[in-house]
Design a protein around this motif. Structure first.
Motif, PDB file in Angstrom:
ATOM      1  N   THR A  29       0.839  -1.201   0.000  1.00 22.62           N
ATOM      2  CA  THR A  29       0.000   0.000   0.000  1.00 22.62           C
ATOM      3  C   THR A  29       0.876   1.254   0.000  1.00 22.62           C
ATOM      4  O   THR A  29       0.557   2.244  -0.671  1.00 22.62           O
ATOM      5  N   LYS A 231     -17.027  -1.319  -3.580  1.00 26.91           N
ATOM      6  CA  LYS A 231     -16.637  -1.089  -2.175  1.00 26.91           C
ATOM      7  C   LYS A 231     -15.171  -1.473  -1.942  1.00 26.91           C
ATOM      8  O   LYS A 231     -14.575  -1.056  -0.955  1.00 26.91           O
ATOM      9  N   HIS A 232     -14.640  -2.308  -2.810  1.00 30.49           N
ATOM     10  CA  HIS A 232     -13.285  -2.821  -2.597  1.00 30.49           C
ATOM     11  C   HIS A 232     -12.270  -2.274  -3.595  1.00 30.49           C
ATOM     12  O   HIS A 232     -11.123  -2.711  -3.592  1.00 30.49           O
ATOM     13  N   VAL A 233     -12.704  -1.364  -4.431  1.00 29.39           N
ATOM     14  CA  VAL A 233     -11.833  -0.928  -5.531  1.00 29.39           C
ATOM     15  C   VAL A 233     -11.687   0.578  -5.544  1.00 29.39           C
ATOM     16  O   VAL A 233     -12.627   1.299  -5.186  1.00 29.39           O
ATOM     17  N   ARG A 234     -10.509   1.071  -5.896  1.00 31.20           N
ATOM     18  CA  ARG A 234     -10.419   2.441  -6.386  1.00 31.20           C
ATOM     19  C   ARG A 234      -9.404   2.459  -7.530  1.00 31.20           C
ATOM     20  O   ARG A 234      -8.535   1.589  -7.626  1.00 31.20           O
ATOM     21  N   GLY A 249      -9.494  -7.552   0.309  1.00 30.75           N
ATOM     22  CA  GLY A 249     -10.549  -6.553   0.450  1.00 30.75           C
ATOM     23  C   GLY A 249     -10.162  -5.186  -0.057  1.00 30.75           C
ATOM     24  O   GLY A 249     -10.990  -4.277  -0.097  1.00 30.75           O
ATOM     25  N   ASP A 250      -8.909  -5.013  -0.407  1.00 32.28           N
ATOM     26  CA  ASP A 250      -8.429  -3.726  -0.922  1.00 32.28           C
ATOM     27  C   ASP A 250      -7.869  -3.986  -2.312  1.00 32.28           C
ATOM     28  O   ASP A 250      -6.689  -4.263  -2.482  1.00 32.28           O
ATOM     29  N   ARG A 252      -7.605  -2.048  -5.037  1.00 32.21           N
ATOM     30  CA  ARG A 252      -7.377  -0.847  -5.837  1.00 32.21           C
ATOM     31  C   ARG A 252      -6.348  -1.127  -6.941  1.00 32.21           C
ATOM     32  O   ARG A 252      -5.496  -2.002  -6.790  1.00 32.21           O
TER      33      ARG A 252
ATOM     34  N   LEU B  30      -0.598   4.929   6.595  1.00 33.48           N
ATOM     35  CA  LEU B  30      -1.752   4.063   6.326  1.00 33.48           C
ATOM     36  C   LEU B  30      -3.018   4.638   6.965  1.00 33.48           C
ATOM     37  O   LEU B  30      -4.116   4.494   6.423  1.00 33.48           O
ATOM     38  N   PRO B  39     -10.500   2.111  -0.145  1.00 32.82           N
ATOM     39  CA  PRO B  39     -11.874   1.646  -0.387  1.00 32.82           C
ATOM     40  C   PRO B  39     -12.505   1.208   0.942  1.00 32.82           C
ATOM     41  O   PRO B  39     -11.828   0.582   1.764  1.00 32.82           O
ATOM     42  N   PRO B  40     -13.776   1.516   1.149  1.00 33.48           N
ATOM     43  CA  PRO B  40     -14.385   1.199   2.452  1.00 33.48           C
ATOM     44  C   PRO B  40     -14.358  -0.297   2.784  1.00 33.48           C
ATOM     45  O   PRO B  40     -14.246  -0.673   3.953  1.00 33.48           O
ATOM     46  N   GLY B  41     -14.427  -1.137   1.754  1.00 30.68           N
ATOM     47  CA  GLY B  41     -14.421  -2.580   1.993  1.00 30.68           C
ATOM     48  C   GLY B  41     -13.103  -3.121   2.501  1.00 30.68           C
ATOM     49  O   GLY B  41     -12.989  -4.305   2.813  1.00 30.68           O
ATOM     50  N   ALA B  42     -12.085  -2.258   2.597  1.00 29.23           N
ATOM     51  CA  ALA B  42     -10.763  -2.717   3.043  1.00 29.23           C
ATOM     52  C   ALA B  42     -10.568  -2.594   4.550  1.00 29.23           C
ATOM     53  O   ALA B  42      -9.479  -2.897   5.053  1.00 29.23           O
TER      54      ALA B  42
END
Lengths: 507, 507
Positions: A29, A231-234, A249-250, A252, B30, B39-42
């Protein structure tokens, strides 16, 4: 992984590697951040932080008692489930890599890499190879030293030892015949296809409102079509498109928003959405543990290329995509006809950039890099001579030389990251993608048919259980064999390229 | 910190705490990500990662041999420089805090905090206290348990023990008389000032193009004026404005871009730019080590409030700011007159939000929270009764009740982060800011005079060597004494408020 068993050594190893997996996810990240939002003046500080994470992970997974823990865990291996046994093997492989390299060397590499990434971004913009070379000269000896240390520890050649870390089961012995076959087949095919395409009318250039906002909106729509939960993507802009890995869950990812090459944002988005889909469907029960990771770089690349090239450039999908682009960008309706979008996406033999390359040229770009990085690692090529070597290989493989370094040897970030032995997976991934997709369509014709509505449902139903959910539970060879009934070969890729570029009618 | 000495135990401690400092900087980045782009799902995954970093830091700085290392380092303390001796003391304080709390408890708290932050963002938007309470009920017992563990280890009251971690040298014994004096002084002053302001013409509402882009552009201009090098800064929107700490060279901060409250982006930006300026000027030679950190939360808050309130709401600065806002936003020139901008920034007694509060009301907001969080920690107040307690205290301190939870007990993120004992520094920081600024102007009148050109040069010349560059080399009390010649008191704040709000001519 919560199964109760009496193999305490295994459980201790599991806990340490899981913590290292979490720190690694944090590291990834922070890398994403360094490519998107980090202020440029933070490079030194970020390098210190990444080096600290690397050192900590290495201490966790390669402490003085680790060898003993593996022995003790092996002695009671019968208490482990098959998944736990696979995890033990994956942990051991990671440990061998970590233990092989002195801690100070890893720290120094992380520092140089952090600095060189900033230099690379600016050098590429300024077409300044010398600026890049001055940093690369500091990194290259460290890379060579690390490769030798791993080679000694693993009993492999230095190049194979580097590759084994992120693509276990692959080696020069597997690559060389595949690349030889591609080098023989692709240039001849390229000539035939260029000849066939010479009768096409010129493509009508795409036109419309190509603002970053519109490109972004279309990118999110495509990510949803491929199967992502937003919800899990950007999706963000970055010089080098990539998907975040190892952070459940992340999911992106980054792409490029280039108003001058609008097709690129679309295809880069599909490519990274494919990578991210693999990450999104890895089993949550094995999150952060080695067995829960994707099965190596080639398997990962096959997932991006199935979405981007096998599905993404099919007649079926391009019909749907044309309507989406027309809606997203407006402009001249003539440029968004099915015929024009197909021809634009099928035109081969133009450009200098690997990530923008057509399906036929793409593996040749990889072969070029494979040759150069092997020569750099062996010491047969000096950094100062890199631009000339690149130019000469371009001439021999593509019949033309890049106009500047940004279109030549500064186009990729990999070497600035100290990533050697990584490029081959891009071409091996093309072969695997063709082999998997061919089999998927044989098993269920809806995989291809439903793409005409932008529906990846049947595609996911085929690929998720066969590839994504298996994570690293079996070897790369087993994964390929189980999914397709055959070992990896270039046969399916050759059939695919001939069918699509020589046989299929173009509207 | 690279000075050669033979105190090996010190050097070992130094190395471990430095690594923990780097991991902590990564953690803070972080956190920034979780408030801006994640993303909120993370949330689950991020919680796991933060817990792993916390555990790792705790193992680094509170291992089984740490007590012995401190003893051995003490025995050879004569070999240490004064800065190293301060570092040893800071490391010992951090170790006591870490060693006091069981590892599993810290992990569990990090997990709950990660989850609760996501819940808080949504609960605040939806005005849904019950949604927040269900998560807070899980976090509160952990907070209480941690406070008791620290209290036992440090020989302090639980509340003081929590405060000591981020604001050493402050305690209820210091806070209670200061807050008593403020509670006596401020409400009466507020009445007088409201009376004086009742003859003012109504403020002309700001108008113009308040798009996020324009607010962002002005925010960067203000950051530069305060003294930031934009190579090291970035500014993003987040629900709670904050500045990244502990990451040398990376002085990013967040603010809010609220088209309905345009003055807020400006003042939040100045506030966070003040925090970030402290971080930017900490000594690089002590980067990542405890002695190189800012001298606690109250000292940090004084730096944001000097910029935002002492300098930022001075007549001198507001004259320059008015011209900058007119240029940035356009709109009706009448709203950007000096008189209108001064009155808008000086109007007191309105609103429910702490971070938007005027200088006189602000400490009362803090006192409200101080009372509630002490009652929550002591178990005298149930979470279910929190909204009523908040409402009743608002009535008694401000004479009005908040219209909803977003303007009441859900307005701040702190409790959702498990931050107890933190709020007092916001009011103590007001007192210290007034005391420091009064002395700075006495020492050099240019500190205030040059603000009429937006020039913070003389301000920085005074504050950087006296506060920023001293980091944690001396105690909080010593820092205040050295800079102002007196211990912390509310005398300067009282003089400042009377001068600005009762004596100074308003145009």
């Amino acid at each position: 992984m919560n199964r109760a068993n009496d193999n305490r050594a295994y459980r201790e190893l599991h806990e340490r590697f899981e913590t290292a997996g979490k720190l690694g996810a944090a590291r990834n990240t922070l890398f994403w951040d360094s490519q998107t939002y980090m202020p440029p003046g933070a490079a030194w500080s970020r390098g210190e932080q990444l080096a600290a994470i690397d050192t900590t992970c290495s201490q966790l997974t390669a402490g003085p008692d680790t060898a003993d823990l593996f022995c003790t865990a092996d002695d009671a291996a019968e208490l482990l489930s098959p998944t736990e046994r696979s995890n033990l093997n994956e942990m051991r492989r990671m440990w061998r890599h970590n233990a092989a390299v002195p801690k100070l060397l890893l720290q120094e590499k992380a520092r140089q890499v952090a600095l060189l990434q900033g230099i690379w971004v600016q050098a590429k913009q300024a077409n300044d190879f010398h600026a890049f070379a001055s940093g690369f000269e500091l990194l290259m000896p460290l890379t060579r030293e690390i490769a030798q240390a791993k080679a000694d520890a693993l009993g492999l050649a230095p190049y194979d030892a580097l590759m084994d870390e992120f693509d276990p089961g692959l080696s020069m012995a597997l690559i060389d015949p595949i690349f030889a076959e591609l080098e023989c087949f692709l240039p001849a095919l390229l000539v035939q296809v260029i000849e066939r395409q010479s009768t096409w009318p010129a493509e009508i250039p795409y036109s419309g409102d190509f603002s970053a906002e519109r490109q972004r909106a279309l990118s999110y729509r495509l990510a949803e079509a491929v199967g992502h939960d937003l919800k899990h993507v950007r999706i963000d802009a970055a010089p080098h498109p990539f998907a975040l890995a190892g952070s459940p869950g992340d999911n992106r990812f980054t792409t490029r928003f280039d108003a001058g090459n609008i097709g690129f944002a679309v295809m880069a988005t599909l490519h990274e959405a494919g990578h991210a889909l693999y990450e999104a469907n890895l089993p949550r029960a094995q999150a952060f543990t080695p067995v829960g990771n994707a099965r190596g770089a080639t398997a990962h690349e096959s997932q991006s290329l199935m979405v981007e090239k096998q599905a993404g450039r099919s007649r079926e999908f391009l019909g749907w995509l044309a309507s989406q682009m027309a809606e997203a960008f407006g402009g001249d309706p003539a440029c968004w006809t099915f015929a024009n979008v197909v021809r634009t996406n099928r035109r081969v033999g133009v450009g200098y950039i690997r990530v923008e390359a057509d399906e036929i040229s793409y593996p040749l770009h990889v072969i070029l890099r494979y040759r150069i990085e092997r020569a750099l690692l062996d010491g047969d090529l000096k950094i100062a001579d890199l631009p000339d070597a690149w130019s000469d290989l371009s001439q021999s493989l593509f019949g033309r030389r890049p106009p500047d370094h940004a279109h030549g040897c500064l186009q990729d970030i990999h070497w600035a990251m100290g990533l050697f032995g990584y490029f081959p997976n891009y071409a091996l991934g093309s072969s695997l993608a063709a082999q998997l997709f061919e089999r998927a369509v044989q098993d269920d014709a809806a995989v291809i048919d439903r793409l005409s509505d932008g529906d990846f449902g049947p595609y996911r139903a085929w690929v998720v259980p066969r590839i994504h959910e298996r994570a690293s539970q079996v070897s790369f060879a087993q994964l390929v064999e189980d999914a397709t009934g055959a070992p990896l070969s270039v046969a399916a890729l050759k059939r695919h390229l001939q069918r699509r570029y020589l046989e299929e009618d173009v509207p």
